[in-house]
Design a protein around this motif. Sequence first.
Motif, short mmCIF file in Angstrom:
data_model
loop_
_atom_site.label_atom_id
_atom_site.label_comp_id
_atom_site.label_asym_id
_atom_site.label_seq_id
_atom_site.Cartn_x
_atom_site.Cartn_y
_atom_site.Cartn_z
N ARG A 14 0.83 -1.22 0.00
CA ARG A 14 0.00 0.00 0.00
C ARG A 14 0.86 1.26 0.00
O ARG A 14 0.61 2.20 -0.74
CB ARG A 14 -0.87 0.04 1.28
CG ARG A 14 -1.94 -0.99 1.38
CD ARG A 14 -2.60 -0.91 2.78
NE ARG A 14 -3.28 -2.16 3.09
CZ ARG A 14 -3.48 -2.64 4.31
NH1 ARG A 14 -3.07 -1.96 5.37
NH2 ARG A 14 -4.11 -3.78 4.49
N VAL A 15 1.86 1.27 0.87
CA VAL A 15 2.70 2.47 0.99
C VAL A 15 3.54 2.67 -0.27
O VAL A 15 3.75 3.80 -0.71
CB VAL A 15 3.57 2.40 2.26
CG1 VAL A 15 4.45 3.64 2.37
CG2 VAL A 15 2.68 2.29 3.50
N ARG A 16 4.03 1.57 -0.87
CA ARG A 16 4.77 1.71 -2.13
C ARG A 16 3.91 2.40 -3.19
O ARG A 16 4.36 3.31 -3.89
CB ARG A 16 5.22 0.33 -2.64
CG ARG A 16 6.31 -0.33 -1.83
CD ARG A 16 7.01 -1.46 -2.62
NE ARG A 16 6.12 -2.52 -3.06
CZ ARG A 16 5.88 -3.65 -2.38
NH1 ARG A 16 6.46 -3.85 -1.20
NH2 ARG A 16 5.07 -4.57 -2.87
N ILE A 17 2.65 1.96 -3.30
CA ILE A 17 1.76 2.57 -4.30
C ILE A 17 1.57 4.05 -4.01
O ILE A 17 1.66 4.90 -4.91
CB ILE A 17 0.37 1.88 -4.31
CG1 ILE A 17 0.48 0.40 -4.66
CG2 ILE A 17 -0.57 2.58 -5.30
CD1 ILE A 17 -0.81 -0.40 -4.38
N PRO A 25 10.43 9.73 -4.38
CA PRO A 25 11.42 8.65 -4.44
C PRO A 25 11.69 8.10 -3.04
O PRO A 25 11.59 8.81 -2.05
CB PRO A 25 12.67 9.34 -5.00
CG PRO A 25 12.50 10.78 -4.62
CD PRO A 25 11.02 11.06 -4.53
N PHE A 26 11.99 6.81 -2.97
CA PHE A 26 12.27 6.20 -1.66
C PHE A 26 13.18 5.00 -1.83
O PHE A 26 13.25 4.40 -2.90
CB PHE A 26 10.96 5.78 -0.95
CG PHE A 26 10.16 4.75 -1.69
CD1 PHE A 26 9.35 5.10 -2.76
CD2 PHE A 26 10.21 3.40 -1.33
CE1 PHE A 26 8.60 4.15 -3.45
CE2 PHE A 26 9.47 2.45 -2.02
CZ PHE A 26 8.66 2.83 -3.07
N PRO A 196 1.26 3.44 -13.95
CA PRO A 196 2.63 3.11 -13.52
C PRO A 196 2.78 3.02 -12.00
O PRO A 196 3.53 2.16 -11.51
CB PRO A 196 3.47 4.26 -14.09
CG PRO A 196 2.69 4.78 -15.26
CD PRO A 196 1.24 4.59 -14.89
N CYS A 197 2.10 3.88 -11.24
CA CYS A 197 2.30 3.86 -9.78
C CYS A 197 1.87 2.53 -9.16
O CYS A 197 2.42 2.10 -8.15
CB CYS A 197 1.60 5.04 -9.10
SG CYS A 197 -0.17 5.13 -9.37
N PHE A 198 0.87 1.89 -9.73
CA PHE A 198 0.48 0.55 -9.27
C PHE A 198 1.40 -0.51 -9.89
O PHE A 198 1.90 -1.39 -9.19
CB PHE A 198 -0.97 0.25 -9.64
CG PHE A 198 -1.98 0.91 -8.75
CD1 PHE A 198 -2.50 0.26 -7.64
CD2 PHE A 198 -2.42 2.21 -9.00
CE1 PHE A 198 -3.43 0.87 -6.80
CE2 PHE A 198 -3.35 2.84 -8.17
CZ PHE A 198 -3.85 2.17 -7.08
#
Lengths: 210, 210
Positions: A14-17, A25-26, A196-198
């Motif tokens: 969830r947090v990655r999405i 960026p992380f 792309p975010c998913f």
Amino acid sequence: MRLHGFFRSGASYRVRIALAMKGLPFEQTSYVLRKGEQRAPAYLKMNPQGLVPALELDDGTVLTQSIAILEWLEETHPQNPMLPKDPLERARVRAFALAVACDIHPVQNLLVLNAVRAIGQTDAQVNEWARRVNAEGLDACEAMIAHVPGPFCFGDQPTMADICLIPQLVNARRFGCDVSGWTRLLQAEAACMALPCFAQSVPELQPDAE
Amino acid sequence: MRLHGFFRSGASYRVRIALAMKGLPFEQTSYVLRKGEQRAPAYLKMNPQGLVPALELDDGTVLTQSIAILEWLEETHPQNPMLPKDPLERARVRAFALAVACDIHPVQNLLVLNAVRAIGQTDAQVNEWARRVNAEGLDACEAMIAHVPGPFCFGDQPTMADICLIPQLVNARRFGCDVSGWTRLLQAEAACMALPCFAQSVPELQPDAE
């Protein structure tokens, strides 16, 4: 920012999405859950719950609980909102997200499945527990949005609801649920995975994927 | 407004406290959970999850999921805030509230305890499951605020964290937890119970109390 998580953890997913949706960026530090790495003393200092994820900010501040992290990201990085503006619509989106985050995910996570195994259940019975929790929970989620216009869970933009749904569908399939009846959930999933975010946040693309 | 709930439901208790804190009058409809009244077709139409609470507004709109209801109340009735203003402090309060609402409460509710019983556990073993979930979960909650100034969970005003903590302590005692080591949680509880909005919301004072 640094995400402390695990590629297969739905709450980390969830947090990655959300980070990707906000364009932030992380880096990632991985904790192999079945080895209990999230219970090592150094991690417990950051998060006394001994659960992933935790989001470490550049100044060392640590945030925990994926939904609290999502709300913080929304409040501090308003671009590409994860919640609608209207309070009632926000309440609907949050209710769906929490139906996953409270009533499905924690009842089928590794901790609980280990507890079910510890009271004498076989691997097949443990899997059946997890399958049932996902099936009953996602049946309710399907009903919650059956009459809500798509393609996403709530309209034409992805929200916190989709961010919670997509990782849970991964778990549902892993535990052998028949997902074919969840036509509205699958519609939302298809719309999400085109973004792309998913797409870049899926477990198998993470550096710690096995 | 009408709260659909049950006197002993911890999630209903949260919403009672919040409504009282905001000074909003409400009526209650009771669903006896062990009789499955929350799974009757008429209620499932309001809440497909078949869980209490649900908050019915005067125009018939129904909100579900206690944390989503709390957030909606906060957004629409800003008096007596349940969240601090600073985003990082809000994240800390929400993380504590969600540590209870995601990782303790759903793993020891009636649905899960019935499932544990259904896989062959005795009443004593079922109680031990619930006791352990409360004990481990509240140990982590104690650690989360051990160094945060009180008397409430987060400072000198009650927040969503206290609103989630107080009902969970009721459950912890009911399942036989030794609460005496949770000095910081007990300090918050004492501060809360001195306030009418908490004191009037306890299970035993509700019209459906048995």
